[in-house]
Scaffold this motif. Sequence first.
Motif, PDB file in Angstrom:
ATOM      1  N   ASN A 182     -12.498  -1.369   4.704  1.00 43.88           N
ATOM      2  CA  ASN A 182     -13.778  -0.844   4.238  1.00 43.88           C
ATOM      3  C   ASN A 182     -13.885  -0.592   2.744  1.00 43.88           C
ATOM      4  N   MET A 183     -12.778  -0.187   2.130  1.00 34.73           N
ATOM      5  CA  MET A 183     -12.848   0.118   0.694  1.00 34.73           C
ATOM      6  C   MET A 183     -12.497  -1.108  -0.123  1.00 34.73           C
ATOM      7  N   LEU A 184     -11.333  -1.678   0.165  1.00 34.09           N
ATOM      8  CA  LEU A 184     -10.866  -2.794  -0.646  1.00 34.09           C
ATOM      9  C   LEU A 184     -11.360  -4.131  -0.101  1.00 34.09           C
ATOM     10  N   ALA A 220      -5.063   4.914   8.338  1.00 36.93           N
ATOM     11  CA  ALA A 220      -5.876   5.155   7.140  1.00 36.93           C
ATOM     12  C   ALA A 220      -5.795   3.959   6.189  1.00 36.93           C
ATOM     13  N   TYR A 221      -4.600   3.418   6.020  1.00 39.71           N
ATOM     14  CA  TYR A 221      -4.465   2.225   5.169  1.00 39.71           C
ATOM     15  C   TYR A 221      -5.298   1.069   5.720  1.00 39.71           C
ATOM     16  N   SER A 244       3.343   7.856   8.488  1.00 39.59           N
ATOM     17  CA  SER A 244       3.033   8.256   9.864  1.00 39.59           C
ATOM     18  C   SER A 244       2.053   7.240  10.450  1.00 39.59           C
ATOM     19  N   LYS A 252      -9.260  -0.971  14.539  1.00 34.78           N
ATOM     20  CA  LYS A 252      -9.924  -0.472  13.319  1.00 34.78           C
ATOM     21  C   LYS A 252     -10.457  -1.617  12.463  1.00 34.78           C
ATOM     22  N   GLU A 309      -0.836   7.935  11.447  1.00 28.99           N
ATOM     23  CA  GLU A 309      -2.138   8.262  10.848  1.00 28.99           C
ATOM     24  C   GLU A 309      -2.274   7.618   9.466  1.00 28.99           C
ATOM     25  N   ASP A 310      -1.175   7.582   8.724  1.00 29.74           N
ATOM     26  CA  ASP A 310      -1.201   6.909   7.417  1.00 29.74           C
ATOM     27  C   ASP A 310      -1.526   5.428   7.585  1.00 29.74           C
ATOM     28  N   LEU A 314       0.811  -1.219   0.000  1.00 32.46           N
ATOM     29  CA  LEU A 314       0.000   0.000   0.000  1.00 32.46           C
ATOM     30  C   LEU A 314       0.842   1.265   0.000  1.00 32.46           C
ATOM     31  N   MET A 373      -8.039   1.226   7.516  1.00 38.67           N
ATOM     32  CA  MET A 373      -9.461   1.476   7.259  1.00 38.67           C
ATOM     33  C   MET A 373      -9.792   1.272   5.783  1.00 38.67           C
ATOM     34  N   MET A 374      -8.841   1.654   4.933  1.00 36.04           N
ATOM     35  CA  MET A 374      -9.024   1.473   3.489  1.00 36.04           C
ATOM     36  C   MET A 374      -9.137  -0.003   3.137  1.00 36.04           C
ATOM     37  N   LEU A 402     -10.079  -6.291   1.791  1.00 37.03           N
ATOM     38  CA  LEU A 402      -9.120  -7.388   1.651  1.00 37.03           C
ATOM     39  C   LEU A 402      -9.176  -8.293   2.883  1.00 37.03           C
TER      40      LEU A 402
END
Lengths: 231, 231
Positions: free
Chosen positions: A150-152, A143-144, A137, A177, A139-140, A85, A146-147, A154
């Motif tokens: 929820n998005m991908l 975010a990965y 970071s 998360k 935070e990054d 990612l 959550m991505m 995986l």
Amino acid sequence: MYNIKEWRHVFKIDPNKEISDEQLEKVCDSGTDAILVGGTDGVTLENTLDILARVRRFSVPCVLEISNLDSITPGFDFYFVPTVLNSSDPKWITGLHKEAVKEYGDFINWDEMFVEGYCMLNPDSKAFQETNSESVSDEDVLAYAMMVENMLKLPIFYMEYSGMYGDSNLVGQVSRKLQNTLLFYGGGIHQAEQAKEMAELADVVIVGNIVYDDLKAALHTVQAVKETKKK
Amino acid sequence: MYNIKEWRHVFKIDPNKEISDEQLEKVCDSGTDAILVGGTDGVTLENTLDILARVRRFSVPCVLEISNLDSITPGFDFYFVPTVLNSSDPKWITGLHKEAVKEYGDFINWDEMFVEGYCMLNPDSKAFQETNSESVSDEDVLAYAMMVENMLKLPIFYMEYSGMYGDSNLVGQVSRKLQNTLLFYGGGIHQAEQAKEMAELADVVIVGNIVYDDLKAALHTVQAVKETKKK
């Protein structure tokens, strides 16, 4: 243990590193949930097949973590496909995957294939540099996570500290998360205590290098993880 | 029509293009299944909100296709997030997504969010160039489709011919590779006949530019698509 959702402990075996039959037997019969075959460099079809044949003598599930197209071969129970990612090079995000599907797509049993959302977390490691990863970071990383959840959507989020023991605080935050995506932790586990700490936070703890450096300590991590409940 | 699996026809409205209230009313009341709000450049929070407010007067579902972070706003029924599979820049594959999640992650209703696996197919288009896309062969497109269906399991595969009418043979081949992922077709539809041809192959036909060039022809595509069965 052919249900990855039940795994807790995995040994990662690098086809490019020497391991004796006796040592490999101890690893395979250790009670670990799976053997993950993969490495950063020098992984060839030949050394991959060699490890496959040697691990196949035991009943432990055997997984190929795909790092290049040349070393893909049938015969493993599962195929884990990393997508890095935080790579700056599309090759490591979707590029290799497209090439693999182009070549093998019609032969793949997709039920055996799992995409791992990798986050490379040790800038000094070969794996980080090889994949042109970028520093992130906290935070990054969140975010990965959550991505990926929820998005991908995986099946696996892999925090890869490659040789460096990770930040258990961050691993814990990431863990909170994730509901459906499994959290894999890998990197720098040298003693049972460390394996135990990460087993409280991650779904699956991957133990790699220490197999080659101190097999006895490596074997102790199995029980340490198995007797630990994820919080 | 709040179930995207039942959609057949969608109008794409560019917030950066002028459209009168009278024209927009015809578009929204045309019988189309949804209005997809999105564009390549000049999309701002202001013009996005303007279109949102104007489309909201009608009962048609209104979707924001996210092209930059600045124009994200609540109020749409769905959010479509493109990941450009053949981009050479990670920003368009996972980068923007990570930034969006970092900023809005805790407020997002994930059930309203759908990731679109985009394949940019017109090298001469602004969209292709803006996203640093790379030219692809038919085999690449088929591999991306299989990747999206089987590896990433995304809900949507979007063949984007941006202004150019596509290769119906390739669209048909892709269609046969997809079972769970919906096939969206967009690009160069100027007449009902073309809309009909693509509606036989794709799950959803997106009609864009012609809205601005020939509204009457655009409106005719709705019925053409609706009375066509996907083969």
